[in-house]
Design an enzyme around this catalytic site. Sequence first.
Site, PDB file in Angstrom:
ATOM      1  N   SER A   1       0.858  -1.189  -0.137  1.00  0.00           N
ATOM      2  CA  SER A   1       0.011   0.001   0.076  1.00  0.00           C
ATOM      3  C   SER A   1       0.865   1.164   0.007  1.00  0.00           C
ATOM      4  O   SER A   1       1.533   1.395   0.853  1.00  0.00           O
ATOM      5  CB  SER A   1      -0.960   0.139   1.061  1.00  0.00           C
ATOM      6  OG  SER A   1      -1.467   1.460   1.305  1.00  0.00           O
TER       7      SER A   1
ATOM      8  N   HIS B   1      -8.378   1.780  -4.091  1.00  0.00           N
ATOM      9  CA  HIS B   1      -9.099   1.743  -3.035  1.00  0.00           C
ATOM     10  C   HIS B   1      -9.904   3.017  -2.579  1.00  0.00           C
ATOM     11  O   HIS B   1      -9.160   3.813  -1.983  1.00  0.00           O
ATOM     12  CB  HIS B   1      -8.370   1.104  -1.707  1.00  0.00           C
ATOM     13  CG  HIS B   1      -9.248   0.874  -0.342  1.00  0.00           C
ATOM     14  ND1 HIS B   1      -8.602   0.697   0.743  1.00  0.00           N
ATOM     15  CD2 HIS B   1     -10.610   0.995  -0.245  1.00  0.00           C
ATOM     16  CE1 HIS B   1      -9.695   0.598   1.620  1.00  0.00           C
ATOM     17  NE2 HIS B   1     -10.605   0.638   1.160  1.00  0.00           N
TER      18      HIS B   1
ATOM     19  N   MET C   1     -11.560  -4.992   5.381  1.00  0.00           N
ATOM     20  CA  MET C   1     -10.960  -3.894   6.152  1.00  0.00           C
ATOM     21  C   MET C   1     -10.713  -4.482   7.687  1.00  0.00           C
ATOM     22  O   MET C   1     -11.619  -4.999   8.380  1.00  0.00           O
ATOM     23  CB  MET C   1     -11.530  -2.755   6.426  1.00  0.00           C
ATOM     24  CG  MET C   1     -11.633  -1.864   5.116  1.00  0.00           C
ATOM     25  SD  MET C   1     -10.019  -1.853   4.122  1.00  0.00           S
ATOM     26  CE  MET C   1      -8.924  -0.873   5.373  1.00  0.00           C
TER      27      MET C   1
ATOM     28  N   MET D   1      -8.427   8.880  -0.179  1.00  0.00           N
ATOM     29  CA  MET D   1      -9.381   9.517   0.781  1.00  0.00           C
ATOM     30  C   MET D   1      -9.961  11.034   0.355  1.00  0.00           C
ATOM     31  O   MET D   1      -9.121  11.466   0.056  1.00  0.00           O
ATOM     32  CB  MET D   1      -8.659   9.285   2.102  1.00  0.00           C
ATOM     33  CG  MET D   1      -7.792   7.893   2.226  1.00  0.00           C
ATOM     34  SD  MET D   1      -7.117   7.830   4.185  1.00  0.00           S
ATOM     35  CE  MET D   1      -6.363   6.396   3.663  1.00  0.00           C
TER      36      MET D   1
ATOM     37  N   HIS E   1      -1.200  -1.277  -4.210  1.00  0.00           N
ATOM     38  CA  HIS E   1      -2.292  -0.729  -3.905  1.00  0.00           C
ATOM     39  C   HIS E   1      -2.341   0.821  -3.493  1.00  0.00           C
ATOM     40  O   HIS E   1      -1.560   1.229  -2.889  1.00  0.00           O
ATOM     41  CB  HIS E   1      -2.564  -1.527  -2.184  1.00  0.00           C
ATOM     42  CG  HIS E   1      -3.843  -1.237  -1.658  1.00  0.00           C
ATOM     43  ND1 HIS E   1      -5.029  -1.826  -1.877  1.00  0.00           N
ATOM     44  CD2 HIS E   1      -4.401  -0.285  -0.543  1.00  0.00           C
ATOM     45  CE1 HIS E   1      -5.945  -1.484  -1.163  1.00  0.00           C
ATOM     46  NE2 HIS E   1      -5.632  -0.359  -0.312  1.00  0.00           N
TER      47      HIS E   1
ATOM     48  N   ASP F   1      -7.069  -5.877   4.368  1.00  0.00           N
ATOM     49  CA  ASP F   1      -6.380  -4.531   4.456  1.00  0.00           C
ATOM     50  C   ASP F   1      -6.087  -4.097   5.870  1.00  0.00           C
ATOM     51  O   ASP F   1      -7.228  -3.546   6.091  1.00  0.00           O
ATOM     52  CB  ASP F   1      -7.096  -3.715   3.441  1.00  0.00           C
ATOM     53  CG  ASP F   1      -6.356  -2.218   2.806  1.00  0.00           C
ATOM     54  OD1 ASP F   1      -5.026  -2.258   3.400  1.00  0.00           O
ATOM     55  OD2 ASP F   1      -6.687  -1.359   2.550  1.00  0.00           O
TER      56      ASP F   1
ATOM     57  N   MET G   1     -11.780   5.171  -0.610  1.00  0.00           N
ATOM     58  CA  MET G   1     -12.371   5.510   0.608  1.00  0.00           C
ATOM     59  C   MET G   1     -12.984   6.909   0.645  1.00  0.00           C
ATOM     60  O   MET G   1     -12.560   7.791   1.207  1.00  0.00           O
ATOM     61  CB  MET G   1     -11.363   5.439   1.720  1.00  0.00           C
ATOM     62  CG  MET G   1     -11.129   4.167   1.836  1.00  0.00           C
ATOM     63  SD  MET G   1      -9.367   3.912   2.756  1.00  0.00           S
ATOM     64  CE  MET G   1      -8.342   3.832   1.436  1.00  0.00           C
TER      65      MET G   1
ATOM     66  N   ASP H   1      -4.612   4.019  -2.171  1.00  0.00           N
ATOM     67  CA  ASP H   1      -5.532   4.288  -1.150  1.00  0.00           C
ATOM     68  C   ASP H   1      -6.126   5.973  -1.383  1.00  0.00           C
ATOM     69  O   ASP H   1      -5.166   6.896  -1.192  1.00  0.00           O
ATOM     70  CB  ASP H   1      -5.024   4.369   0.307  1.00  0.00           C
ATOM     71  CG  ASP H   1      -4.738   2.933   0.659  1.00  0.00           C
ATOM     72  OD1 ASP H   1      -5.811   2.194   0.710  1.00  0.00           O
ATOM     73  OD2 ASP H   1      -3.764   2.499   1.322  1.00  0.00           O
TER      74      ASP H   1
END
Length: 222
Positions: A8, A66, A137, A37, A33, A175, A68, A35
């Site tokens: 990640s 991913h 998660m 956000m 990966h 994750d 979020m 992330d």
Amino acid sequence: MLVKVSPSLLSADFGRLAEETKAVEAAGADSVHVDVMDGRFVPNITIGPLVVKAIRKSTKLPLGVHLMIEEPEKYVPQFAEAGADTIYVHVEACVHLHRNLQQIRALNKRVGVALNPHTPVESIRWILRDVDAVLVMTVNPGFGGQAFIPQSVQKLKELRDEVDRQHLNVVIGVDGGIDAKTAPMVVGAGASELIAGAAVFGRPDYAEAIASIRKAGEAVRI
Ligand code: DX5
Ligand code: ZN
């Protein structure tokens, strides 16, 4: 059991993202990966499609993006365009989850769904056949380097059973808080893709870190 390890980038040096991405590719990562956000769905803000596009240029590895974020349907096309291979949306962020998954499918991307720690397996029972990957998660999303939530193991077993019961080929990923210590627990419970941030980027030797997580997972006999 073959295990895939996806570093990640959240724990990478953001000032050297291209270099860090190349380094984990050279170190034996199976995918990368990313992330995303928004400061609303989670209490942190990270990166958007422009940065995903830049990361895409620095590696041939598949990119798992991913999301979020709230209202992910507004941004899914941009992340698809930026070069994501798998797009994960959160159950908790989608009022019309099935529609959101179809949107990803229509863009010819691998379809992923992510579950917060408190969200039951039951919440995805009726859409499981429409996804390629589930991301469980194992911490509350928002930050890297948090402690693994132990009751995730039982939840993973329930998910594994449900996937098998429906005779599906869905990849189960985990994750949060994954390292060589927690890898055997999650692989034993049915996960095959291990996302790891701090346990890779927080170590001096990325190849050694990735290999030790993979080895710990693959040592489990199922
Ligand atoms: C958490 C992110 C994770 C995180 C994992 O909000 O979705 O991908 O980076 O980091 P570690 O492995 O450090 O828990
Ligand atoms: Zn993540």
